[in-house]
Each structure stands twice: as structure tokens, then as C-alpha cells.
Design an enzyme around this catalytic site. Structure first.
Site, PDB file in Angstrom:
ATOM      1  N   GLU A 162      27.937  -6.936  20.777  1.00 19.02           N
ATOM      2  CA  GLU A 162      27.023  -7.787  20.018  1.00 19.02           C
ATOM      3  C   GLU A 162      25.622  -7.535  20.565  1.00 19.02           C
ATOM      4  O   GLU A 162      25.248  -8.034  21.623  1.00 19.02           O
ATOM      5  CB  GLU A 162      27.430  -9.252  20.157  1.00 19.02           C
ATOM      6  CG  GLU A 162      28.903  -9.487  19.812  1.00 19.02           C
ATOM      7  CD  GLU A 162      29.240 -10.952  19.635  1.00 19.02           C
ATOM      8  OE1 GLU A 162      28.409 -11.691  19.068  1.00 19.02           O
ATOM      9  OE2 GLU A 162      30.338 -11.356  20.041  1.00 19.02           O
ATOM     10  N   ASP A 188      43.594 -17.374  -4.710  1.00 15.23           N
ATOM     11  CA  ASP A 188      43.128 -17.709  -3.367  1.00 15.23           C
ATOM     12  C   ASP A 188      42.130 -16.707  -2.794  1.00 15.23           C
ATOM     13  O   ASP A 188      41.730 -16.815  -1.639  1.00 15.23           O
ATOM     14  CB  ASP A 188      44.306 -17.910  -2.406  1.00 15.23           C
ATOM     15  CG  ASP A 188      45.128 -16.652  -2.173  1.00 15.23           C
ATOM     16  OD1 ASP A 188      44.671 -15.554  -2.524  1.00 15.23           O
ATOM     17  OD2 ASP A 188      46.249 -16.773  -1.636  1.00 15.23           O
ATOM     18  N   HIS A 201      24.820 -13.643  12.521  1.00 15.74           N
ATOM     19  CA  HIS A 201      26.178 -14.018  12.917  1.00 15.74           C
ATOM     20  C   HIS A 201      26.934 -14.615  11.727  1.00 15.74           C
ATOM     21  O   HIS A 201      26.350 -15.359  10.928  1.00 15.74           O
ATOM     22  CB  HIS A 201      26.127 -15.047  14.047  1.00 15.74           C
ATOM     23  CG  HIS A 201      26.453 -14.481  15.392  1.00 15.74           C
ATOM     24  ND1 HIS A 201      25.635 -13.586  16.042  1.00 15.74           N
ATOM     25  CD2 HIS A 201      27.517 -14.680  16.215  1.00 15.74           C
ATOM     26  CE1 HIS A 201      26.173 -13.265  17.205  1.00 15.74           C
ATOM     27  NE2 HIS A 201      27.326 -13.911  17.334  1.00 15.74           N
ATOM     28  N   SER A 207      21.306 -16.040  14.445  1.00 12.23           N
ATOM     29  CA  SER A 207      22.194 -17.099  13.971  1.00 12.23           C
ATOM     30  C   SER A 207      21.849 -17.488  12.538  1.00 12.23           C
ATOM     31  O   SER A 207      20.679 -17.485  12.155  1.00 12.23           O
ATOM     32  CB  SER A 207      22.062 -18.330  14.872  1.00 12.23           C
ATOM     33  OG  SER A 207      22.754 -19.442  14.319  1.00 12.23           O
ATOM     34  N   HIS A 231      40.820 -20.435   2.692  1.00 18.24           N
ATOM     35  CA  HIS A 231      39.731 -20.615   1.729  1.00 18.24           C
ATOM     36  C   HIS A 231      39.534 -19.346   0.912  1.00 18.24           C
ATOM     37  O   HIS A 231      39.590 -19.369  -0.310  1.00 18.24           O
ATOM     38  CB  HIS A 231      38.427 -20.986   2.440  1.00 18.24           C
ATOM     39  CG  HIS A 231      37.302 -21.243   1.490  1.00 18.24           C
ATOM     40  ND1 HIS A 231      35.987 -21.013   1.813  1.00 18.24           N
ATOM     41  CD2 HIS A 231      37.303 -21.701   0.212  1.00 18.24           C
ATOM     42  CE1 HIS A 231      35.219 -21.328   0.771  1.00 18.24           C
ATOM     43  NE2 HIS A 231      35.998 -21.739  -0.212  1.00 18.24           N
ATOM     44  N   HIS A 237      32.537  -9.965  11.868  1.00 20.70           N
ATOM     45  CA  HIS A 237      32.428 -10.952  12.947  1.00 20.70           C
ATOM     46  C   HIS A 237      32.577 -12.388  12.447  1.00 20.70           C
ATOM     47  O   HIS A 237      31.985 -13.311  12.996  1.00 20.70           O
ATOM     48  CB  HIS A 237      31.100 -10.794  13.705  1.00 20.70           C
ATOM     49  CG  HIS A 237      31.090 -11.468  15.052  1.00 20.70           C
ATOM     50  ND1 HIS A 237      32.118 -11.351  15.946  1.00 20.70           N
ATOM     51  CD2 HIS A 237      30.162 -12.270  15.651  1.00 20.70           C
ATOM     52  CE1 HIS A 237      31.829 -12.045  17.040  1.00 20.70           C
ATOM     53  NE2 HIS A 237      30.652 -12.614  16.885  1.00 20.70           N
ATOM     54  N   THR A 293      38.634 -22.131  -4.764  1.00 22.44           N
ATOM     55  CA  THR A 293      39.945 -22.669  -4.405  1.00 22.44           C
ATOM     56  C   THR A 293      40.092 -22.821  -2.899  1.00 22.44           C
ATOM     57  O   THR A 293      39.446 -22.115  -2.113  1.00 22.44           O
ATOM     58  CB  THR A 293      41.081 -21.772  -4.914  1.00 22.44           C
ATOM     59  OG1 THR A 293      41.017 -20.507  -4.241  1.00 22.44           O
ATOM     60  CG2 THR A 293      40.990 -21.568  -6.413  1.00 22.44           C
ATOM     61  N   ASP A 346      39.280 -16.543  -4.452  1.00 21.10           N
ATOM     62  CA  ASP A 346      38.071 -17.092  -5.069  1.00 21.10           C
ATOM     63  C   ASP A 346      37.469 -18.202  -4.223  1.00 21.10           C
ATOM     64  O   ASP A 346      38.186 -18.963  -3.543  1.00 21.10           O
ATOM     65  CB  ASP A 346      38.388 -17.616  -6.468  1.00 21.10           C
ATOM     66  CG  ASP A 346      38.505 -16.499  -7.488  1.00 21.10           C
ATOM     67  OD1 ASP A 346      37.479 -15.881  -7.804  1.00 21.10           O
ATOM     68  OD2 ASP A 346      39.636 -16.233  -7.948  1.00 21.10           O
TER      69      ASP A 346
END
Length: 693
Positions: free
Chosen positions: A464, A629, A249, A303, A81, A141, A634, A631
Site C-alpha cells: 500500500e 445478487d 482506499h 481515504s 450485497h 482492496h 438487492t 445488482d
């Protein structure tokens, strides 16, 4: 009496130094002295620092590689992605030549394997300029990036072994970002700004949080840390770089996603760099013009899934959630820019490796005011349940909470405790699922780092860290160095990885985070003690022995066959680059263009600093690249077709502000022959029209 007697901690600073075996010495001169002409230029301009910025590609294997974060065997990469990147800021004192470097990689976490390889390569190039002491290496992460780059076996289980190609991609890209930042050094002003961000995170372990004392909880109404902190870099009066810290997260992308993505932190970086400042990651790799790092702080229980269900909140679409949380994070950082305070006073750094499997904790740092000891790493039963709010590879036979144990696990745990009363004293009520320390599956000698930039202190933690754990770490360091707690930040996911860090009170709740606090109920006190000791050493100008590191495991890695390419072949009757599914004739804003090519396995060449695809618009001067790729608009989907063939589907979401005209999509790949040779291939879609509103 408070949980920790901070005044006592300060009064024992001399004991602190002795306990760590610190020898009085002047601050290290390992950093290369900046040329006097540059230092004079900084002085003449009234700028107190030299700062350099760099970005580099760290994208790993985008096909057939297990992803790092959710521990889900079914989450295997199937395309791309947005590319992963590393962002480095070198900050130097022009008078003394002291420098520090903050690096943020779009990765699940930083393992010691990566840190050691990066430091070795930096030493080859720069000598002792960049060292254990002054390099802070951190991760966003993201749970949507390939794994397999650890040298400890636990973390390579879901990738079916070690992925050398992804490891090298991460290491080489990080090094390139530092090389570029070093070359970019120029006089700069630094300042810090803060703002509040109230709709981008939620406490996913509120039951555990509520066990903390009221004084601690008062810092976080609703159990949420809403503070967004931004370090601003101005050169020649212009803002040309930022590092932002906000705890959330990077799990807006769920375990169902198999496209490589830097998640919400990566979108915030993209929004400021690409959308707002026009950075072209391909053309401007050596001089991006603007760099924005969106780093983590104490995000262990924070979260982005605001409705406490995976991929739920603000919407139920994981891509839209990623964009929204990323945008809110970016907006909050920009919103606070004008309310800043200047930094001055140079830079400093300390680091020490501590054996958390056996650390004696002094009484002033323990809940009951008595000395205690940490113990070998062990994962509790609730670890196997996963985080129910963010999802992951949890097993349904395990649950979070007090009744979350499994009878078989309880029996094993009791046997371990019977054999070792000391283990019971340390791990307490944790039902031990897996004694990962005794099995040598995780790192137990861990780095703790303290970096100072002016009067801003960063506590580099290999964990964490929950928000209250972060509060106590900040309090310990602030007291030791004699500053306001607001001048201290926890930098999580730094330099190595040791799972979670909860307070002793949270630990007893048996939630996922507590079960993943490896070294027992006194782990946080041990880290607080270490951080305070580093603060005392920095305050007094004494050096810290590095401590004992774990052995080098690089030679013993079992290479994974996952994602390995034997040979490629086009579909029968087709050639590489042939269009298998053509786009339509006309598209408008908001619609998605899709084209499928006869391609090859993406892992043959990771196309660093380049792209697997372009979206191009016809202009009077020829075809112009308007997206690739890197961006948001796309996506590249890879699919195995038969035994050796590959289908590559590229989609482009037409922007609302699109320029009408004629467009095409191009694919760039690499095919491997049976003899192992690799050659470039490409394909071009038929031209299609894009109309405006």
C-alpha cells in the site's frame, strides 16, 4: 543536492544490471506467438495490439467468514450485497507474440498463495504463455470481502484459520477471467487519457505527508493525488474496455458492515458495465460486451472518508458513501475519454523476487547518500491502533503518533534493539510491537514487477504505497527507462502483500502507515532501487533472473471451522423455501421490498456465475429477471435460526425508473444433510405490485 541523485542512478545502469545478476539475453519468447492471420488482420486495420477481456465470479463465503482488511474479529460475513468479480485484460503484440495480462480482483489483497495457484493453473492450460513475468495480478482492496486465503499466518488470525473454499473461489475465478480474455483476443487500438478528480479522496496521514520535502509535496496540493488515468481499449472503433487507476482506499464500507461488497471500486465497475452498458453478469459471462476495471495505484494514505472519520463523507451512510465515491470515480474516468493519446510499441515485462529482510541499498537511493540495509519485518506499536480515519480492529491502548507507544511495548522494543544494533539502525525509532519476520508470519521475499504497454509503464508493487512514495518510484523508473514521469504509474496491491510503503520522512511520524512499513526506514529506497534496476533491464533488453521465492506453505494450512456447515434443517413446521415473512401488497419507487425465506447455509454452494436470488417482473412472455445478487439494489441477509436452521432475508430497493407491474422475489439455496449430500432448494414470494410515480 536532491533526495536521490537521479542522474547518478542512470549513470550506474551497468552496475545495476550486474548487481541483480542480469545476463544479457534477448527478450523472453515465453509468450505464445499469435497466429499470423490475426496479426495480419491487426496490421491491416491499423491496430497495434491484440486485446482480450474477461470477467468471472470470485465471490467467497458470504456467511460466517471473517472479512479481510480491517483486522476486526467482529466483522464476520452475514450475507451478500454485490458479488465479487475478477476482470482480466490480455494485451499482445501481434508482431512478436509478446503478451501481458492485467488482472484485477474485487478482493482485499493478493497474497503469494493466490498468485502461485493461479500461475500453476494457467500453466496447466496454456503452457508457458502466461508466466511469472507477464502476469500482473492485483486487488481493489475492498475491506468487505471474506478473508482466510493467505498462506501466511498473520493474515488468517481474524478468520480463525485458512478458508479453502474462499481461496478456491478466488483462484478459480481469476483463472476463468484469464481464460475468457485469452479467447476474446482481437485487434485493438489502445490509448491513455487522464482527468482530475478532486472530491473522492483525502490524505488520512497528513501529519506524516507534511514531513516530506517541499518539492515532493508540490506534486500533491493538499496532500491529495487527484490524477485519474484510464487505459482505453477500442476494437473496430468502439470502446469495449477500460482500466482506470485512481488512488482511494476501498473503505467506504465500514467495519460495521458484514455484507460482502466490492465497495467503491466495485460500484464504479458496476456503474459502467451494468448501468451504462447493460452487461448481464449471469447471461453474458462468456461475452460481456464491455469490461471496466477500476484499479488502485498509490492509495496508501488516500481515504474515501472525506471527513476523516469512518463512514463519514460525503454522507454518514456507508452504502450511500460507497455509491457516491464509486460514481465520482466512474464519472472522472468517462470525463477524460476524449483527451487521450494513442499507445504503440508493443508490450514487455520483467519481474524479480527480492529478499526485503536483507537488501543492500546503494547510496544513490538513500536519504543520506550512504549505503544501508533493510531488515526483517516488524510491525510498530501504531499498527495496533489501526487507521483512526478509516476504522478497523485497533486497540484503544495504542495510539498513532510520536507518543503513541505503549510502555510494555517500548520495553520489549528496547530489548530487541539492545540485542540487535543492526535492527535499531534499520527500524530506527519504531517501537516494535511484533517481529513478524522473525516469527515467519509474513512474506519477506517479495515480487516487484514492471510492465510496459506501448510507452505506459506499470510498476507492480506488493504494498500500500503512499502518494509521495509512489512519486519517487515513478521518478526512479522514468529516469531508468528514459520517459516522462506521467507515463509511469504505480500499480499497488500487486502479486503479493507487504503492508504499507512510506517515505523515510513519513516513516518517522509513527503513524499507522509508518508502523506498518515492515522492513524499516530504508524499505522505499530498496524498492526504488529494484524498480529502477528492472527499468534499466527493460530499456537494455536483458532478462532478469527470477530471484529466490519463499517456500510453498500450501500443505501446512490449518483449516478454519468458521463458516463450516455440519447440516441444515428447516425451521420446525416449515419446509425449505417457505416464506416466513411476506412482502407487502404494493410498493413505489424508493421503497424497499423485503421477504424472508426458510433457507439454508449459503456456504454450501457459492453459486458462481449464478445468483442466490432474483427479482422478476411478469411480462406477456412470462417472468423476466430484472435484478439479482450482482445488482446494487438487492441485499441478502443470512441469519442462523436455532441450531441448524437458516433465515434468509432478501431486500430490493425499488428503482426510481421502475417499470410498473407485478413482481416477485425468488430465493435459490442449497441444503446439506447429516450424511453430507447437498441438494438445491428454492422459494418464491407472493406477487406484489409496483407502481410508478
Amino acid at each position: 543536492m536532491t533526495w536521490v541523485t537521479w542522474k547518478t542512478a542512470t549513470a550506474t545502469a551497468a552496475v545495476t544490471v550486474a548487481a541483480l545478476g542480469l545476463a544479457a539475453a534477448p527478450p523472453s519468447a515465453s509468450a505464445t506467438t499469435t497466429p499470423s492471420s490475426t496479426a495480419q488482420a491487426a496490421t491491416d486495420r491499423g491496430e497495434d495490439f491484440l486485446v482480450g477481456r474477461g470477467i468471472a465470479d470470485v465471490t467467497g463465503e458470504v456467511a460466517e467468514a471473517g472479512m479481510m482488511g480491517y483486522a476486526d474479529l467482529g466483522q464476520v460475513s452475514s450475507g451478500l450485497h454485490m458479488r465479487q468479480r475478477a476482470r482480466a485484460f490480455v494485451i499482445a503484440d501481434p508482431d512478436s507474440g509478446e503478451r501481458v495480462v492485467h488482472i484485477l480482483a474485487d478482493a482485499g489483497m493478493i497474497f503469494q498463495s493466490v498468485r502461485d495457484a493461479v500461475l500453476a493453473k494457467l500453466e496447466q492450460r496454456f503452457g508457458d504463455t502466461y508466466s511469472e513475468r507477464n502476469v500482473m495480478l492485483t486487488a481493489t482492496h475492498t475491506h468487505a470481502a471474506p478473508g482466510g486465503f493467505s498462506h501466511h499466518t498473520l493474515y488468517n488470525v481474524t478468520t480463525l484459520g485458512y478458508h479453502g473454499k474462499t481461496f478456491r473461489a478466488l483462484v478459480d475465478g481469476i483463472v476463468s477471467s484469464v481464460v475468457r480474455a485469452d479467447a476474446d483476443l482481437a485487434p485493438a487500438e489502445l490509448s491513455v487519457s487522464t482527468s482530475e478528480l478532486t472530491n473522492a479522496n483525502v490524505n488520512r496521514s497528513k501529519t506524516a505527508f507534511d514531513r516530506n520535502p517541499e518539492a515532493d509535496k508540490a506534486h500533491f496540493p493538499g496532500g491529495v493525488d487527484t490524477r485519474s488515468t484510464t487505459l482505453q481499449v477500442r476494437r473496430a472503433g468502439e470502446l469495449d474496455g477500460v482500466i482506470n487507476w485512481f488512488p482511494v482506499h476501498a473503505t467506504s464500507m465500514s467495519t460495521n458492515n458484514t455484507l460482502v461488497s466490492p465497495d467503491n471500486k466495485g460500484y464504479a465497475e458496476y456503474a459502467w458495465e451494468r448501468l451504462a452498458r447493460g452487461v448481464d453478469y449471469v447471461a453474458d459471462s462468456d461475452d460481456p460486451g464491455f469490461v471496466a476495471s477500476f484499479a488502485q495505484t498509490n492509495s496508501g494514505d488516500m481515504s474515501p472518508n472525506l471527513n476523516l472519520r469512518p463512514s463519514d463523507g460525503p454522507t454518514t451512510d456507508q452504502f450511500e458513501n460507497t455509491r457516491i465515491i464509486g460514481t465520482r470515480t466512474y464519472d472522472a474516468a468517462r470525463r477524460g475519454l476524449d483527451d487521450d493519446r494513442a499507445l504503440a510499441g508493443g508490450v514487455d515485462s520483467r519481474i524479480v523476487y527480492v529478499n526485503l529482510a536483507n537488501t543492500a541499498v546503494r547510496p544513490e537511493f538513500t536519504p543520506d547518500g550512504k549505503p544501508h540495509t533493510t531488515c526483517p519485518a516488524a510491525l510498530g506499536a501504531a499498527f495496533a491502533a489501526g487507521s483512526t480515519e478509516d476504522g478497523g480492529g485497533g486497540l484503544p491502548i495504542f495510539k498513532e503518533g510520536k507518543d503513541g507507544g505503549n510502555p510494555a511495548v517500548a520495553a520489549i522494543s528496547e530489548a530487541l534493539y539492545t540485542a540487535s544494533p543492526a535492527l535499531r539502525a534499520c527500524q530506527g525509532s519504531k517501537e516494535i510491537l511484533l517481529p513478524v519476520g522473525a516469527l515467519d508470519m509474513v512474506q519477506q521475499k517479495l515480487p516487484v514487477q514492471l510492465v510496459r504497454v506501448g510507452d505506459l509503464y506499470l510498476v507492480g508493487m506488493p504494498a500500500e504505497v503512499t502518494v509521495v512514495s509512489g512519486l519517487r518510484l515513478r521518478q526512479a523508473v522514468a529516469e531508468a527507462v528514459g520517459t516522462d514521469i506521467d507515463h509511469v504509474l504505480v500499480q499497488g496491491y500487486a502479486n503479493a502483500y507487504a503492508h504499507y510503503l512510506t517515505t523515510p520522512e513519513e516513516y518517522e511520524a509513527k503513524e499507522y502507515e509508518g508502523a506498518s512499513t515492515l522492513f524499516g526506514r530504508y524499505e522505499l529506497p530498496a524498492f526504488m532501487q529494484t524498480a529502477a534496476d528492472l527499468g534499466a533491464a527493460m530499456r537494455d533488453g536483458v532478462e532478469v533472473p527470477l530471484g529466490e521465492k519463499e517456500r510453498d506453505r500450501s500443505a501446512g494450512q490449518l483449516a478454519s471451522l468458521q463458516g463450516a456447515v455440519v447440516a441444515d434443517a428447516p425451521p420446525i413446521g416449515k419446509g425449505y423455501g417457505d416464506v416466513l415473512t411476506a412482502p407487502g401488497a404494493t410498493y413505489g419507487p424508493g421503497e424497499q421490498v423485503s421477504v424472508t425465506f426458510a433457507g439454508a447455509h449459503p456456504n454450501n454452494d457459492l453459486h458462481h456465475e449464478g445468483s442466490y436470488l432474483t427479482v422478476e417482473r411478469r411480462t406477456p412472455d412470462g417472468w423476466q429477471r430484472i435484478a439479482d445478487d450482482g445488482d446494487w439494489s438487492t441485499k441478502l441477509h443470512w441469519q442462523r435460526y436455532g441450531v441448524a436452521a437458516s433465515k434468509v432475508t432478501i431486500t430490493w430497493d425499488v428503482p426510481e425508473d421502475v417499470t410498473p407491474g407485478s413482481y416477485r422475489i425468488r430465493y435459490f439455496g442449497d441444503a446439506r444433510s447429516l450424511l453430507g449430500t447437498i441438494r438445491s432448494i428454492s422459494g418464491t414470494s407472493p406477487t406484489f405490485s409496483v407502481v410508478g410515480r
